[in-house]
Design a protein around this motif. Structure first.
Motif, PDB file in Angstrom:
ATOM      1  N   CYS A 116      -7.263  -0.203  -0.358  1.00 32.94           N
ATOM      2  CA  CYS A 116      -6.387  -1.406   1.067  1.00 32.94           C
ATOM      3  C   CYS A 116      -7.635  -1.704   1.257  1.00 32.94           C
ATOM      4  O   CYS A 116      -7.765  -1.167   2.651  1.00 32.94           O
ATOM      5  CB  CYS A 116      -5.409  -0.300   1.115  1.00 32.94           C
ATOM      6  N   HIS A 163       0.233   3.074   3.254  1.00 32.84           N
ATOM      7  CA  HIS A 163       0.466   2.728   4.946  1.00 32.84           C
ATOM      8  C   HIS A 163       1.511   2.232   4.779  1.00 32.84           C
ATOM      9  O   HIS A 163       1.791   1.334   3.835  1.00 32.84           O
ATOM     10  CB  HIS A 163      -0.513   2.445   5.511  1.00 32.84           C
ATOM     11  N   CYS A 198      -5.171  -0.607   5.119  1.00 32.39           N
ATOM     12  CA  CYS A 198      -5.608   0.532   6.422  1.00 32.39           C
ATOM     13  C   CYS A 198      -6.878   1.313   5.678  1.00 32.39           C
ATOM     14  O   CYS A 198      -8.157   2.326   5.953  1.00 32.39           O
ATOM     15  CB  CYS A 198      -4.581   1.625   5.335  1.00 32.39           C
ATOM     16  N   CYS A 224       1.233  -0.895   0.184  1.00 37.81           N
ATOM     17  CA  CYS A 224      -0.002   0.222  -0.027  1.00 37.81           C
ATOM     18  C   CYS A 224       0.944   0.942   0.051  1.00 37.81           C
ATOM     19  O   CYS A 224       2.270   1.738   1.222  1.00 37.81           O
ATOM     20  CB  CYS A 224      -1.143   0.155   1.408  1.00 37.81           C
TER      21      CYS A 224
HETATM   22 ZN   LIG Z   1      -3.108   0.991   3.140  1.00 44.56          ZN
END
Ligand SMILES: [Zn+2]
Length: 593
Positions: A60, A42, A63, A39
């Motif tokens: 994602c 994050h 997150c 990702c």
């Molecule tokens: Zn993420």
């Protein structure tokens, strides 16, 4: 530039290659129908970021972020909607058509463009005046003594405002601007006698520019000792809202995006000195405590914000609010403690300064730990009264952390230093009102509903997981979906689930083709549901089972309410319904295999 027409917006959406756009920020590889990778929003080790090339959506599962290509560009490049569309249109060769705006909006934009032009011209004038005029010699010397070279001063368009009362006023009027316009952008002000004069005189001028390099206001540093305030900024105007701006963001944004980190310092010259030393992720808060808006404006671009401020003076409440915003947006907020009496500009000018500064950045600590440390450091532990005072100060800070390992660590540290029992310190923390509200909101209960769409899978309740599975299947099997969406009531669903269900009822054909722009949480959730719909198996039996389990939750809540209301008959009737339902669930599970 008028409004982008819907037809050309559609063409942009059709033309973009989402995998290509996202690949600039993440390594994606194909996995079945979707693309997956680490990702870009994050920190993670195993990929939970998913891209649906066909639907042109990303999500994602770690997150919770998600949306369409335009959303991705908005978030990653820090652009507004229209700007993101323009960027994609240019990249994919789509000619944007504009719709004619209503004349009032058009006039307003013209007005803003004129004022923007006035600000840019004036910045240019100040900059030239710094280098060309005799009266700016002292200012040039001052900047030189601070170790700032011509290159960085020119890059930031640092300038000088003449000492005369009306230079900018007259120049502006000669160029066709009215006194009202000059006042409107904060360059002129009215005196007590009613006459107008230049707001900035005999000052080193720092143009404050937005992300795109447009000048919106100025900071001015006095060059004479009789000038009153050492720093004067543009007053709030229709353009200039200091609390939303970060000084230097136009020149720092590329380095910030690359490093995934922003360094926030206090003053203009701090920013300049750091950039000159090659630390280009630095931006300035212009002499005040960091604001929530400033932190929010960095979200999407960074994982981490490091404050290199005189934290003692910078307002604890403001910092804790900033921390809450950072936490909500998955950013870390750390503090690099500057040595007393030395600012980053001074440090950069000294021998070995950049190395010392980098070491401070590496040693930056979480904001809360830093603040607790400040209190402990100034406490005379030999004095019972001071120890009591220290405990009273740290308890609300720690209460803001909620239950966590880092809170327990800090409680131990406080107890040790103040020579108290940890249980006693913890008792005070639990009893304390957290500073600045909000920070302490227990995960779950008091969370802002707006953040509910971006919950990580681990934070979801089993009901939320079930409702998301069912809603995704409603997309995968639209015919059955209509039936289940009609059967699902708000009482079956979480508030976020109910909003998603309402969206699916309103957009049965193609729920993700026109995601809501003003509701990032809902847009993210719809993107997630569509991606899951494409990827996970759906069947009538699985839908029925999920529906029945949600119905069971609803019945149980109703049974509890009947019990509370002291209505045993109703409770008994509902319990019989539940028994029948449990049997149906068992049957459906057998059929579903
Ligand atoms: Zn993420």
């Amino acid at each position: 530039m008028a409004l982008i027409s819907n037809e050309s917006l559609e063409r942009v959406k059709q033309s973009v290659d989402i995998v290509e756009v996202i690949s600039a920020h993440a390594d994606l590889r194909r996995q079945g129908a979707r693309w997956v990778g680490l990702c870009p929003f994050h920190e993670e080790r195993t990929p939970s970021f998913s891209v649906d090339a066909q639907e042109k959506l990303y999500h994602c599962f770690g997150c919770g972020v998600g949306g369409d290509t335009i959303k991705f560009v908005e978030e990653k490049e820090g652009l507004g909607f229209a700007e993101a569309v323009e960027l994609l249109a240019e990249r994919y060769g789509v000619e944007l058509e504009r719709e004619r705006e209503d004349p009032r909006a058009e006039a307003k934009r013209q007005h803003r463009r004129r004022l923007g032009d006035l600000l840019d011209r004036t910045a240019g004038f100040y900059a030239a005046y710094l280098w060309d005029s005799a009266e700016a010699a002292k200012a040039r010397d001052y900047l030189g003594e601070r170790g700032l070279g011509e290159e960085v001063l020119r890059a930031f368009a640092v300038g000088y405002a003449p000492s005369a009362w009306d230079t900018v006023l007259l120049r502006g009027q000669r160029a066709g601007f009215s006194v009202e316009e000059l006042r409107g952008v904060g360059l002129a002000q009215r005196g007590k006698g009613g006459g107008e004069y230049d707001r900035f005189r005999s000052r080193i001028m720092f143009p404050i520019r937005d992300r795109r390099g447009r000048t919106l206001g100025f900071g001015g540093r006095a060059m004479r000792s009789d000038q009153g305030a050492k720093y004067v900024n543009t007053a709030e105007t229709e353009f200039f809202h200091k609390s939303r701006m970060l000084y230097g963001i136009d020149l720092a944004k590329a380095a910030i995006a690359k490093a995934g980190r922003a360094i926030v310092v206090e003053g203009y010259t701090d920013v300049l000195a750091l950039h000159q030393a090659g630390i280009e992720e630095a931006v300035g808060v212009m002499g005040t405590a960091i604001t929530e808006e400033q932190v929010a404006s960095l979200s999407g671009m960074v994982d981490e914000v490091v404050l290199a401020l005189d934290a003692d003076a910078a307002g604890q409440e403001a910092m804790l609010r900033a921390q809450r915003v950072a936490g909500d947006r998955k950013m870390r907020l750390r503090v690099a403690a500057m040595p007393a009496g030395e600012d980053p500009a001074e440090m950069m000018a000294a021998e070995g300064g950049p190395e010392r500064f980098r070491a401070l950045l590496d040693g930056a600590v979480e904001l809360t730990a830093f603040q607790v440390g400040l209190v402990l450091d100034r406490t005379d532990v030999a004095s019972p009264a001071e120890r009591d005072q220290a405990l009273a100060e740290v308890a609300p800070i720690l209460a803001g952390l909620g239950e966590s390992a880092s809170r327990d660590d800090l409680v131990r540290r406080v107890a040790e230093r103040l020579d108290l029992e940890p249980a006693m310190v913890m008792g005070r923390v639990v009893a304390a009102q957290p500073l600045s509200g909000g920070v302490a909101a227990p995960r779950g209960a008091e969370r802002r509903p707006a953040a509910a769409g971006a919950r990580t899978p681990a934070e979801l309740t089993s009901r939320e997981r079930r409702e998301r599975a069912l809603l995704a299947m409603c997309i995968a099997l639209p015919q059955e979906g209509r039936e289940y969406l009609a059967r699902l009531g708000d009482e079956h669903l979480s508030p976020m689930g109910a909003r998603a269900a309402a969206w699916l009822r309103e957009h049965p054909e193609d729920p993700a083709s026109d995601l809501p722009r003003d509701d990032a949480d809902l847009a993210g959730l719809i993107a997630e549901l569509v991606i899951v719909a494409h990827d996970e198996p759906a069947s009538h039996e699985a839908m029925e089972l999920n529906y029945l389990l949600l119905e069971q939750r609803r019945l149980e809540a109703e049974i509890a309410r009947a019990g509370e209301a002291g209505d045993p008959e109703r409770r008994a009737a509902l319990s019989r319904d539940r028994a029948a339902l449990v049997e149906r669930i068992a049957h459906t599970e057998r059929v579903g295999g």
